[in-house]
Write a protein that holds these residues in place. Structure first.
Motif, PDB file in Angstrom:
ATOM      1  N   MET A   1      52.646  30.571  47.503  1.00 14.99           N
ATOM      2  CA  MET A   1      51.753  30.970  46.414  1.00 14.99           C
ATOM      3  C   MET A   1      50.294  30.732  46.792  1.00 14.99           C
ATOM      4  O   MET A   1      49.411  31.491  46.384  1.00 14.99           O
ATOM      5  CB  MET A   1      52.114  30.214  45.136  1.00 14.99           C
ATOM      6  CG  MET A   1      53.467  30.584  44.564  1.00 14.99           C
ATOM      7  SD  MET A   1      53.717  32.364  44.344  1.00 14.99           S
ATOM      8  CE  MET A   1      52.517  32.736  43.056  1.00 14.99           C
ATOM      9  N   GLY A   2      50.032  29.694  47.561  1.00 19.94           N
ATOM     10  CA  GLY A   2      48.675  29.482  48.072  1.00 19.94           C
ATOM     11  C   GLY A   2      48.244  30.620  48.975  1.00 19.94           C
ATOM     12  O   GLY A   2      47.095  31.089  48.909  1.00 19.94           O
ATOM     13  N   MET A   3      49.164  31.089  49.828  1.00 21.01           N
ATOM     14  CA  MET A   3      48.886  32.247  50.669  1.00 21.01           C
ATOM     15  C   MET A   3      48.517  33.459  49.822  1.00 21.01           C
ATOM     16  O   MET A   3      47.540  34.162  50.106  1.00 21.01           O
ATOM     17  CB  MET A   3      50.119  32.583  51.524  1.00 21.01           C
ATOM     18  CG  MET A   3      50.455  31.597  52.604  1.00 21.01           C
ATOM     19  SD  MET A   3      52.046  31.966  53.432  1.00 21.01           S
ATOM     20  CE  MET A   3      51.696  33.573  54.115  1.00 21.01           C
ATOM     21  N   THR A   4      49.308  33.699  48.783  1.00 19.21           N
ATOM     22  CA  THR A   4      49.113  34.894  47.965  1.00 19.21           C
ATOM     23  C   THR A   4      47.784  34.852  47.221  1.00 19.21           C
ATOM     24  O   THR A   4      47.063  35.857  47.150  1.00 19.21           O
ATOM     25  CB  THR A   4      50.277  35.041  46.970  1.00 19.21           C
ATOM     26  OG1 THR A   4      51.519  35.008  47.690  1.00 19.21           O
ATOM     27  CG2 THR A   4      50.180  36.336  46.195  1.00 19.21           C
ATOM     28  N   GLY A   5      47.464  33.689  46.660  1.00 15.37           N
ATOM     29  CA  GLY A   5      46.187  33.562  45.957  1.00 15.37           C
ATOM     30  C   GLY A   5      45.001  33.792  46.876  1.00 15.37           C
ATOM     31  O   GLY A   5      44.043  34.488  46.523  1.00 15.37           O
ATOM     32  N   ALA A   6      45.054  33.223  48.089  1.00 15.73           N
ATOM     33  CA  ALA A   6      43.964  33.402  49.041  1.00 15.73           C
ATOM     34  C   ALA A   6      43.863  34.850  49.500  1.00 15.73           C
ATOM     35  O   ALA A   6      42.757  35.389  49.659  1.00 15.73           O
ATOM     36  CB  ALA A   6      44.176  32.483  50.247  1.00 15.73           C
ATOM     37  N   THR A   7      45.021  35.488  49.725  1.00 15.60           N
ATOM     38  CA  THR A   7      45.010  36.889  50.153  1.00 15.60           C
ATOM     39  C   THR A   7      44.404  37.786  49.083  1.00 15.60           C
ATOM     40  O   THR A   7      43.599  38.683  49.387  1.00 15.60           O
ATOM     41  CB  THR A   7      46.448  37.371  50.469  1.00 15.60           C
ATOM     42  OG1 THR A   7      47.035  36.503  51.441  1.00 15.60           O
ATOM     43  CG2 THR A   7      46.445  38.789  51.001  1.00 15.60           C
ATOM     44  N   PHE A   8      44.785  37.547  47.838  1.00 18.49           N
ATOM     45  CA  PHE A   8      44.286  38.386  46.739  1.00 18.49           C
ATOM     46  C   PHE A   8      42.762  38.304  46.645  1.00 18.49           C
ATOM     47  O   PHE A   8      42.082  39.329  46.565  1.00 18.49           O
ATOM     48  CB  PHE A   8      44.918  37.960  45.415  1.00 18.49           C
ATOM     49  CG  PHE A   8      44.739  38.956  44.316  1.00 18.49           C
ATOM     50  CD1 PHE A   8      45.692  39.928  44.091  1.00 18.49           C
ATOM     51  CD2 PHE A   8      43.609  38.940  43.505  1.00 18.49           C
ATOM     52  CE1 PHE A   8      45.529  40.867  43.074  1.00 18.49           C
ATOM     53  CE2 PHE A   8      43.429  39.871  42.502  1.00 18.49           C
ATOM     54  CZ  PHE A   8      44.396  40.842  42.288  1.00 18.49           C
ATOM     55  N   ILE A   9      42.231  37.084  46.674  1.00 18.41           N
ATOM     56  CA  ILE A   9      40.781  36.910  46.602  1.00 18.41           C
ATOM     57  C   ILE A   9      40.116  37.453  47.867  1.00 18.41           C
ATOM     58  O   ILE A   9      39.067  38.104  47.817  1.00 18.41           O
ATOM     59  CB  ILE A   9      40.416  35.431  46.402  1.00 18.41           C
ATOM     60  CG1 ILE A   9      40.972  34.913  45.081  1.00 18.41           C
ATOM     61  CG2 ILE A   9      38.894  35.248  46.439  1.00 18.41           C
ATOM     62  CD1 ILE A   9      40.457  35.623  43.842  1.00 18.41           C
ATOM     63  N   GLY A  10      40.733  37.215  49.008  1.00 15.23           N
ATOM     64  CA  GLY A  10      40.153  37.665  50.268  1.00 15.23           C
ATOM     65  C   GLY A  10      40.087  39.168  50.398  1.00 15.23           C
ATOM     66  O   GLY A  10      39.167  39.707  51.023  1.00 15.23           O
ATOM     67  N   VAL A  11      41.059  39.864  49.797  1.00 16.57           N
ATOM     68  CA  VAL A  11      41.107  41.330  49.900  1.00 16.57           C
ATOM     69  C   VAL A  11      40.335  42.002  48.771  1.00 16.57           C
ATOM     70  O   VAL A  11      39.542  42.925  49.005  1.00 16.57           O
ATOM     71  CB  VAL A  11      42.578  41.816  49.906  1.00 16.57           C
ATOM     72  CG1 VAL A  11      42.644  43.340  49.782  1.00 16.57           C
ATOM     73  CG2 VAL A  11      43.297  41.358  51.162  1.00 16.57           C
ATOM     74  N   LYS A  12      40.552  41.557  47.554  1.00 17.92           N
ATOM     75  CA  LYS A  12      40.046  42.273  46.381  1.00 17.92           C
ATOM     76  C   LYS A  12      38.589  41.973  46.038  1.00 17.92           C
ATOM     77  O   LYS A  12      37.890  42.828  45.491  1.00 17.92           O
ATOM     78  CB  LYS A  12      40.927  41.945  45.161  1.00 17.92           C
ATOM     79  CG  LYS A  12      42.322  42.550  45.213  1.00 17.92           C
ATOM     80  CD  LYS A  12      42.264  44.058  45.143  1.00 17.92           C
ATOM     81  CE  LYS A  12      43.644  44.690  45.045  1.00 17.92           C
ATOM     82  NZ  LYS A  12      43.580  46.167  44.969  1.00 17.92           N
ATOM     83  N   VAL A  13      38.146  40.777  46.314  1.00 16.54           N
ATOM     84  CA  VAL A  13      36.767  40.404  45.963  1.00 16.54           C
ATOM     85  C   VAL A  13      35.854  40.838  47.105  1.00 16.54           C
ATOM     86  O   VAL A  13      36.061  40.483  48.261  1.00 16.54           O
ATOM     87  CB  VAL A  13      36.647  38.892  45.726  1.00 16.54           C
ATOM     88  CG1 VAL A  13      35.192  38.515  45.448  1.00 16.54           C
ATOM     89  CG2 VAL A  13      37.537  38.469  44.563  1.00 16.54           C
ATOM     90  N   THR A  14      34.846  41.601  46.772  1.00 15.52           N
ATOM     91  CA  THR A  14      33.913  42.108  47.785  1.00 15.52           C
ATOM     92  C   THR A  14      32.477  41.816  47.384  1.00 15.52           C
ATOM     93  O   THR A  14      32.194  41.521  46.219  1.00 15.52           O
ATOM     94  CB  THR A  14      34.091  43.627  47.971  1.00 15.52           C
ATOM     95  OG1 THR A  14      33.826  44.282  46.716  1.00 15.52           O
ATOM     96  CG2 THR A  14      35.501  43.968  48.431  1.00 15.52           C
ATOM     97  N   GLY A  15      31.585  41.920  48.365  1.00 15.13           N
ATOM     98  CA  GLY A  15      30.161  41.801  48.095  1.00 15.13           C
ATOM     99  C   GLY A  15      29.648  40.383  47.957  1.00 15.13           C
ATOM    100  O   GLY A  15      28.496  40.180  47.572  1.00 15.13           O
ATOM    101  N   LEU A  16      30.464  39.380  48.276  1.00 21.69           N
ATOM    102  CA  LEU A  16      30.017  37.998  48.177  1.00 21.69           C
ATOM    103  C   LEU A  16      29.668  37.456  49.558  1.00 21.69           C
ATOM    104  O   LEU A  16      30.290  37.821  50.554  1.00 21.69           O
ATOM    105  CB  LEU A  16      31.114  37.120  47.561  1.00 21.69           C
ATOM    106  CG  LEU A  16      31.473  37.367  46.095  1.00 21.69           C
ATOM    107  CD1 LEU A  16      32.606  36.428  45.676  1.00 21.69           C
ATOM    108  CD2 LEU A  16      30.263  37.154  45.190  1.00 21.69           C
ATOM    109  N   PRO A  17      28.701  36.565  49.643  1.00 18.92           N
ATOM    110  CA  PRO A  17      28.406  35.922  50.931  1.00 18.92           C
ATOM    111  C   PRO A  17      29.516  34.946  51.304  1.00 18.92           C
ATOM    112  O   PRO A  17      30.269  34.474  50.446  1.00 18.92           O
ATOM    113  CB  PRO A  17      27.084  35.192  50.670  1.00 18.92           C
ATOM    114  CG  PRO A  17      27.076  34.943  49.195  1.00 18.92           C
ATOM    115  CD  PRO A  17      27.780  36.107  48.570  1.00 18.92           C
TER     116      PRO A  17
END
Length: 359
Positions: A92-108
């Motif tokens: 579940m930690g993998m999935t949460g990190a993947t979701f944020i890493g893929v879907k969230v854009t435009g952040l430093p």
């Protein structure tokens, strides 16, 4: 100096070392029975782990998640709980990190990477807290719920990747944004492109946090008190149910961090998996070998990670099946768990020491 020597030669320190030696000897006997050369096999294993900068870096990479899952299991043990769900919390930690890493854009990077870490860790913690809640509020044994939650986590993770993150014509998610990566590129280049990442540093800091939380804070005292005796803790005015949930939540955070860094630091994507990675189950063995002590867990993870990574060297360098290393690891666990056998082996040593002191 004398104090350090006494600690290193104490029974609690010697027993795990003897257990490791016995495990390696038993593995050697298995190799001999199979017609293999154990000296060549262990030599190839050692060369695989320490042969060059790339292998050293990859061995460190293999050790990192074992530290975190070992801490997860040990934290629950220290608070009177048996967390077999580190595997599901890891996923579940993998999935949460993947979701944020893929879907969230435009952040430093300074915002995106920490956000992915925090979200993945919290999801792992919440997954552990489910078992804690069921234990506290409904009296459901955490062994049963954590085992079941492992499978739920695997299939829920696959569903999320398939539905929201899947790259077309692939059995994996899209690659995470570069701004979410925790790889240490410059160090990786120095070590011949070994997959070095910041998770190793965080894992060591997590071991320090483990110690500080349990032995240097009021909250840690309450968690340990509840683990030792729930009735006495309740009589002392502690909220037993809340502490059970907290313990499983913190335990899940450690395991969730292990999954987070596998995505953000190693692979940078998540696959649709047919089976779970196994780090959570290995964390149980690491915790046992490390006697639920944070320093012991780091050393135990180094042993297990080194053996697992070096098993490929045994296969290529000495033509020994890599499965034999699992026999060695299993033997080490067996001898650690059966302290009576280890103490029997050490009887002559301790008898000699007693005679020397008496004289």
């Amino acid at each position: 100096m004398n104090k350090v020597v006494r600690v290193l030669t104490s029974e609690s320190a010697v027993n795990p070392i003897v257990a490791i030696v016995l495990g390696l000897l038993f593995g050697a006997l298995v190799m001999l029975a199979g017609g293999y050369n154990p000296i060549a096999a262990y030599g190839a294993l050692f060369a695989r782990v320490f042969g060059n900068s790339y292998d050293i870096g990859e061995a460190i990479r293999a050790i990192t998640p074992l530290i975190l899952t070992g801490l997860s299991v040990a934290f629950a043990f220290r608070t009177g709980l048996f967390n077999i769900g580190a595997e599901g919390q890891f996923v579940m930690g993998m999935t949460g990190a993947t979701f944020i890493g893929v879907k969230v854009t435009g952040l430093p990077w300074i915002i995106h990477a920490p956000l992915a870490v925090i979200v993945g860790a919290l999801i792992g913690g919440l997954w552990g807290a489910i078992a804690g809640y069921l234990k506290a509020k409904r009296g459901v044994n955490e062994v049963i719920t954590t085992i079941m939650l492992n499978w739920i986590a695997l299939f829920l993770s696959n569903y999320i990747v398939n539905t929201f993150l899947l790259e077309p014509k692939q059995q994996r998610s899209y690659m995470i944004q570069d701004s979410a990566s925790l790889s240490i590129t410059w160090l990786s280049d120095l070590m011949n492109h070994a997959r070095i990442h910041w998770g190793t540093v965080i894992a060591i800091l997590a071991a320090v946090a483990f110690y500080v939380i349990l032995w240097k804070t009021k909250q840690g005292y309450e968690l340990r008190a509840v683990g030792h005796n729930m009735d006495a803790a309740k009589y002392a005015g502690m909220n037993v149910n809340r502490n059970i949930i907290k313990a499983m939540f913190i335990s899940g955070i450690f395991a969730g961090l292990g999954g987070v860094f596998e995505i953000l630091g190693v692979f940078h994507y998540q696959v649709v998996a047919a089976a779970s990675p196994g780090y959570g189950f290995d964390g149980i063995a690491v915790s046992l070998l490390g006697a639920n002590n944070p320093l012991g867990i780091v050393l135990g993870a180094a042993l297990f990670g080194g053996l697992s990574y070096g098993s490929a060297g045994m296969s290529f360098g000495a033509d020994v099946p890599p499965e034999i290393i699992r026999i060695v690891i299993g033997s080490v666990i067996f001898f650690v768990a059966t302290q009576g056998i280890v103490k029997w082996v050490l009887i002559p040593f301790y008898s000699k020491r007693k005679k020397e002191r008496a004289s």
